[in-house]
Design a protein around this motif. Structure first.
Motif, PDB file in Angstrom:
ATOM      1  N   ALA A 154       2.031  -7.617   4.316  1.00 37.90           N
ATOM      2  CA  ALA A 154       2.349  -7.243   3.099  1.00 37.90           C
ATOM      3  C   ALA A 154       2.804  -5.671   3.015  1.00 37.90           C
ATOM      4  O   ALA A 154       3.546  -5.212   2.092  1.00 37.90           O
ATOM      5  N   PHE A 155       2.344  -4.929   4.011  1.00 36.31           N
ATOM      6  CA  PHE A 155       2.547  -3.417   4.210  1.00 36.31           C
ATOM      7  C   PHE A 155       2.638  -2.866   5.422  1.00 36.31           C
ATOM      8  O   PHE A 155       1.829  -3.609   6.229  1.00 36.31           O
ATOM      9  N   ASN A 156       2.965  -1.741   5.669  1.00 38.01           N
ATOM     10  CA  ASN A 156       2.983  -1.066   6.970  1.00 38.01           C
ATOM     11  C   ASN A 156       3.781  -2.004   7.684  1.00 38.01           C
ATOM     12  O   ASN A 156       3.355  -2.131   9.053  1.00 38.01           O
ATOM     13  N   LEU A 160       6.976   0.615  13.468  1.00 44.11           N
ATOM     14  CA  LEU A 160       6.365   1.355  14.239  1.00 44.11           C
ATOM     15  C   LEU A 160       4.773   1.244  14.098  1.00 44.11           C
ATOM     16  O   LEU A 160       4.005   2.077  14.511  1.00 44.11           O
ATOM     17  N   GLU A 161       4.415   0.218  13.454  1.00 46.89           N
ATOM     18  CA  GLU A 161       2.967  -0.088  13.235  1.00 46.89           C
ATOM     19  C   GLU A 161       2.740  -1.176  13.800  1.00 46.89           C
ATOM     20  O   GLU A 161       3.159  -2.427  13.878  1.00 46.89           O
ATOM     21  N   ASP A 162       1.422  -1.087  14.762  1.00 46.18           N
ATOM     22  CA  ASP A 162       0.682  -2.282  15.428  1.00 46.18           C
ATOM     23  C   ASP A 162       0.381  -3.186  14.239  1.00 46.18           C
ATOM     24  O   ASP A 162      -0.028  -2.924  13.138  1.00 46.18           O
ATOM     25  N   ALA A 163       0.196  -4.616  14.445  1.00 47.49           N
ATOM     26  CA  ALA A 163      -0.272  -5.454  13.507  1.00 47.49           C
ATOM     27  C   ALA A 163      -1.680  -5.257  13.126  1.00 47.49           C
ATOM     28  O   ALA A 163      -1.973  -5.548  12.049  1.00 47.49           O
ATOM     29  N   SER A 164      -2.434  -4.434  13.737  1.00 44.25           N
ATOM     30  CA  SER A 164      -3.663  -3.944  13.283  1.00 44.25           C
ATOM     31  C   SER A 164      -3.650  -2.880  12.146  1.00 44.25           C
ATOM     32  O   SER A 164      -4.537  -2.796  11.230  1.00 44.25           O
ATOM     33  N   ALA A 165      -2.541  -2.267  11.993  1.00 44.98           N
ATOM     34  CA  ALA A 165      -2.354  -1.363  11.040  1.00 44.98           C
ATOM     35  C   ALA A 165      -1.618  -2.193   9.514  1.00 44.98           C
ATOM     36  O   ALA A 165      -1.286  -1.440   8.783  1.00 44.98           O
ATOM     37  N   ARG A 166      -1.299  -3.267   9.805  1.00 45.00           N
ATOM     38  CA  ARG A 166      -0.756  -3.925   8.386  1.00 45.00           C
ATOM     39  C   ARG A 166      -1.683  -4.562   8.007  1.00 45.00           C
ATOM     40  O   ARG A 166      -3.085  -4.564   8.152  1.00 45.00           O
ATOM     41  N   GLY A 213      -5.089   0.572  14.400  1.00 45.24           N
ATOM     42  CA  GLY A 213      -6.304   0.651  13.952  1.00 45.24           C
ATOM     43  C   GLY A 213      -6.282   0.660  12.541  1.00 45.24           C
ATOM     44  O   GLY A 213      -5.013   0.083  11.835  1.00 45.24           O
ATOM     45  N   ARG A 214      -7.352   0.820  11.606  1.00 46.39           N
ATOM     46  CA  ARG A 214      -7.355   0.731  10.176  1.00 46.39           C
ATOM     47  C   ARG A 214      -6.459   1.587   9.453  1.00 46.39           C
ATOM     48  O   ARG A 214      -6.734   2.747   9.592  1.00 46.39           O
ATOM     49  N   PRO A 215      -5.599   1.180   8.819  1.00 44.14           N
ATOM     50  CA  PRO A 215      -4.679   2.359   7.991  1.00 44.14           C
ATOM     51  C   PRO A 215      -5.460   2.969   6.864  1.00 44.14           C
ATOM     52  O   PRO A 215      -6.728   2.563   6.391  1.00 44.14           O
ATOM     53  N   PHE A 216      -5.055   4.264   6.724  1.00 41.93           N
ATOM     54  CA  PHE A 216      -5.420   4.881   5.531  1.00 41.93           C
ATOM     55  C   PHE A 216      -5.893   4.483   4.318  1.00 41.93           C
ATOM     56  O   PHE A 216      -6.905   4.536   3.839  1.00 41.93           O
ATOM     57  N   ASP A 217      -4.729   3.578   3.783  1.00 39.56           N
ATOM     58  CA  ASP A 217      -5.076   2.994   2.622  1.00 39.56           C
ATOM     59  C   ASP A 217      -4.630   1.267   2.743  1.00 39.56           C
ATOM     60  O   ASP A 217      -4.116   0.966   3.851  1.00 39.56           O
ATOM     61  N   GLY A 218      -4.968   0.649   1.718  1.00 39.56           N
ATOM     62  CA  GLY A 218      -4.494  -0.695   1.780  1.00 39.56           C
ATOM     63  C   GLY A 218      -5.680  -1.672   1.490  1.00 39.56           C
ATOM     64  O   GLY A 218      -5.882  -2.827   1.554  1.00 39.56           O
ATOM     65  N   ASN A 219      -7.161  -1.251   1.392  1.00 35.94           N
ATOM     66  CA  ASN A 219      -8.151  -2.070   1.127  1.00 35.94           C
ATOM     67  C   ASN A 219      -8.760  -1.553  -0.404  1.00 35.94           C
ATOM     68  O   ASN A 219      -9.505  -0.733  -0.764  1.00 35.94           O
ATOM     69  N   SER A 220      -8.346  -2.590  -1.267  1.00 34.41           N
ATOM     70  CA  SER A 220      -8.880  -2.421  -2.606  1.00 34.41           C
ATOM     71  C   SER A 220      -8.758  -4.010  -3.177  1.00 34.41           C
ATOM     72  O   SER A 220      -8.218  -4.823  -2.918  1.00 34.41           O
ATOM     73  N   SER A 221      -9.618  -3.889  -4.588  1.00 38.09           N
ATOM     74  CA  SER A 221      -9.329  -4.995  -5.474  1.00 38.09           C
ATOM     75  C   SER A 221      -9.456  -4.427  -6.829  1.00 38.09           C
ATOM     76  O   SER A 221     -10.025  -3.501  -7.064  1.00 38.09           O
ATOM     77  N   ARG A 222      -8.520  -4.986  -7.598  1.00 43.09           N
ATOM     78  CA  ARG A 222      -8.379  -4.415  -8.772  1.00 43.09           C
ATOM     79  C   ARG A 222      -8.485  -5.518 -10.144  1.00 43.09           C
ATOM     80  O   ARG A 222      -7.981  -6.579  -9.631  1.00 43.09           O
ATOM     81  N   ARG A 223      -9.001  -5.365 -11.050  1.00 47.74           N
ATOM     82  CA  ARG A 223      -8.876  -6.582 -12.089  1.00 47.74           C
ATOM     83  C   ARG A 223      -8.988  -5.772 -13.399  1.00 47.74           C
ATOM     84  O   ARG A 223      -9.532  -4.949 -13.725  1.00 47.74           O
TER      85      ARG A 223
END
Length: 182
Positions: free
Chosen positions: A15-17, A21-27, A83-93
């Motif tokens: 969905a992003f990254n 140039l990003e490994d699958a772990s950064a997506r 590794g873990r990307p800086f952004d991308g972990n969120s939930s909104r309602r």
């Protein structure tokens, strides 16, 4: 009139990254669902009055998750991100509710119009962007030598919750120049 609309978007894994140039772990993955009900009712009150009721209820749920949710992210300038990307972990309602009513009436040379509206919006979000940290390296040699150019990390409360309700009303008189009915 009554209308219901629904959208459902799922993008697992890429969905992003995804620039190459990003490994699958950064997506990561994203999910967005929208639901909305919209309606109106127009009523005639004799030959000189009309009422118009309108309403909507809508909700949006959006979730994004990184493929790697532990540890820090690593960026090696111009080479690779993993590794873990800086952004991308969120939930909104988000929830939106609105109702309005307008009444129009003619009387002689006057065209009267009155109306009101109420609008309520609420939002809840948890945004974990930056909580895992991010190491940036200028080169592959800096990475192997353990010499990052910078390190970023977010701290604090990752949750947000708010709601607001607004109200509006109006009265209007339009006076015509002649009393003739053509």
């Amino acid at each position: 009139m009554l209308r219901y609309a629904f959208t459902n978007s799922r993008r697992p894994g890429d969905a992003f990254n995804t620039t190459g140039l990003e490994d699958a772990s950064a997506r990561g993955s994203s999910f967005t669902a929208d639901n909305a009900v919209v309606g109106s009712l127009v009523s005639a009150f004799g030959s000189d009055g009309i009422g118009d009721l309108r309403f909507q209820a809508a909700t949006r749920r959006a979730v994004s998750r990184t493929n790697d949710s532990t540890g820090p992210g690593i960026e090696i300038n111009g080479l690779v991100d993993f590794g873990r990307p800086f952004d991308g972990n969120s939930s909104r309602r988000e929830n939106h509710y609105q109702a309005s009513y307008t009444y129009l009436r003619t009387r002689g040379r006057h065209l009267w119009k009155v109306g009101g509206t109420v609008n309520h919006v609420s939002s809840r979000a948890t945004v974990l962007d930056g909580f895992g940290g991010l190491y940036r390296f200028g080169s592959l040699a800096d990475f192997f030598g353990g010499r990052p150019d910078s390190f970023r990390q977010a701290f604090g409360d990752s949750g947000t919750k708010f709601a607001v309700t607004s109200y509006g009303a109006f009265v209007q008189d339009h006076l015509s120049r002649c009393a003739c009915h053509c």
